[in-house]
Scaffold this motif. Structure first.
Motif, mmCIF file in Angstrom:
data_model
loop_
_atom_site.group_PDB
_atom_site.id
_atom_site.type_symbol
_atom_site.label_atom_id
_atom_site.label_comp_id
_atom_site.label_asym_id
_atom_site.label_seq_id
_atom_site.Cartn_x
_atom_site.Cartn_y
_atom_site.Cartn_z
ATOM 1 N N HIS A 1 40.780 42.201 45.271
ATOM 2 C CA HIS A 1 41.101 42.564 44.018
ATOM 3 C C HIS A 1 40.149 44.310 44.436
ATOM 4 N N THR A 2 41.493 45.328 43.283
ATOM 5 C CA THR A 2 40.885 46.304 43.221
ATOM 6 C C THR A 2 40.834 47.543 41.773
ATOM 7 N N ASP A 3 40.099 47.844 41.563
ATOM 8 C CA ASP A 3 40.674 48.642 40.236
ATOM 9 C C ASP A 3 41.849 49.457 40.095
ATOM 10 N N TYR B 1 49.042 45.177 43.089
ATOM 11 C CA TYR B 1 49.375 44.335 42.526
ATOM 12 C C TYR B 1 48.521 45.560 40.785
ATOM 13 N N ASP C 1 48.157 43.741 38.159
ATOM 14 C CA ASP C 1 46.765 43.475 38.167
ATOM 15 C C ASP C 1 45.377 42.890 38.536
ATOM 16 N N GLY C 2 45.023 44.152 39.776
ATOM 17 C CA GLY C 2 44.772 43.699 40.104
ATOM 18 C C GLY C 2 44.152 43.997 41.849
ATOM 19 N N ARG C 3 44.782 42.284 41.903
ATOM 20 C CA ARG C 3 45.345 41.730 43.283
ATOM 21 C C ARG C 3 46.244 42.645 44.249
ATOM 22 N N CYS D 1 44.505 32.376 49.875
ATOM 23 C CA CYS D 1 44.620 33.097 49.308
ATOM 24 C C CYS D 1 46.025 34.124 49.556
ATOM 25 N N THR E 1 45.864 50.920 40.380
ATOM 26 C CA THR E 1 46.947 50.555 39.861
ATOM 27 C C THR E 1 47.833 50.755 40.788
ATOM 28 N N ILE F 1 36.751 48.155 46.563
ATOM 29 C CA ILE F 1 37.578 46.086 45.914
ATOM 30 C C ILE F 1 36.445 45.680 46.117
ATOM 31 N N SER F 2 36.506 44.141 45.770
ATOM 32 C CA SER F 2 35.810 43.407 45.439
ATOM 33 C C SER F 2 36.766 41.484 46.098
ATOM 34 N N CYS G 1 42.956 39.645 51.383
ATOM 35 C CA CYS G 1 43.245 39.450 49.797
ATOM 36 C C CYS G 1 41.750 40.149 49.279
#
Length: 158
Positions: free
Chosen positions: A77-79, A141, A143-145, A106, A81, A57-58, A75
């Motif tokens: 982001h991840t790659d 999501y 889109d990575g969210r 967020c 899907t 994650i980031s 919250c």
């Protein structure tokens, strides 16, 4: 005249009490979760139900409170899907994002819930019984969210 004074005092006490309750529910109990804390390690449970894989994650932002296991929100982001996750991880059957404090911008439970209902996001089991009767749920999501919350499970009612 004394009735107005007593009535005014009751109103003043009620206003102060209301302000204290609002502050405690919205701010007092919450603490930020540092990105390197154990609570920031996001996992997903594999289809076998026994194995949890840690996600890469980031941009992690999280909050938690010791007053209730349901106050955790995050919250990131991840790659990964939702399509990739569906092939490997357990979907969560009835995701219900819980409302967080307004200042934690967020995380918007209403939007996440609507997106889950309309198929714009997919929920997965992160950790069953992270606390007794409480599951950690992750919504991904395309889109990575991604968003995380704690939710009561069926065992909580027993």
């Amino acid at each position: 005249m004394k009735g107005k004074l007593i009535g005014g005092g009751i109103v003043a006490i009620a206003l102060v009490f209301g302000a204290v309750v609002y502050y405690t529910q919205e701010y007092y109990y919450y603490e930020p979760v540092p990105a390197d804390a154990p609570a920031a390690a996001i996992t997903l449970t594999e289809q076998d139900g026994a194995t949890r894989d840690r996600l890469a994650i980031s941009g992690f932002e999280g909050i938690d409170a010791s007053s209730s296991p349901l106050r955790y929100r995050a919250c990131f982001h991840t790659d990964l899907t939702p399509d990739q996750a569906t092939a490997r991880y357990q979907p969560y059957p009835d995701p219900t994002p819980l409302i967080g404090p307004k200042w934690f911008e967020c995380y918007d439970a209403k939007t996440i819930g609507t997106d889950l209902e309309q198929g714009r996001a997919t929920a997965f089991l992160s950790h069953h019984d992270i606390h007794p009767g409480v599951d950690r749920v992750v919504a991904l999501y395309p889109d990575g969210r991604a968003y995380v919350w704690h939710q009561l499970n069926d065992e909580a009612e027993k």
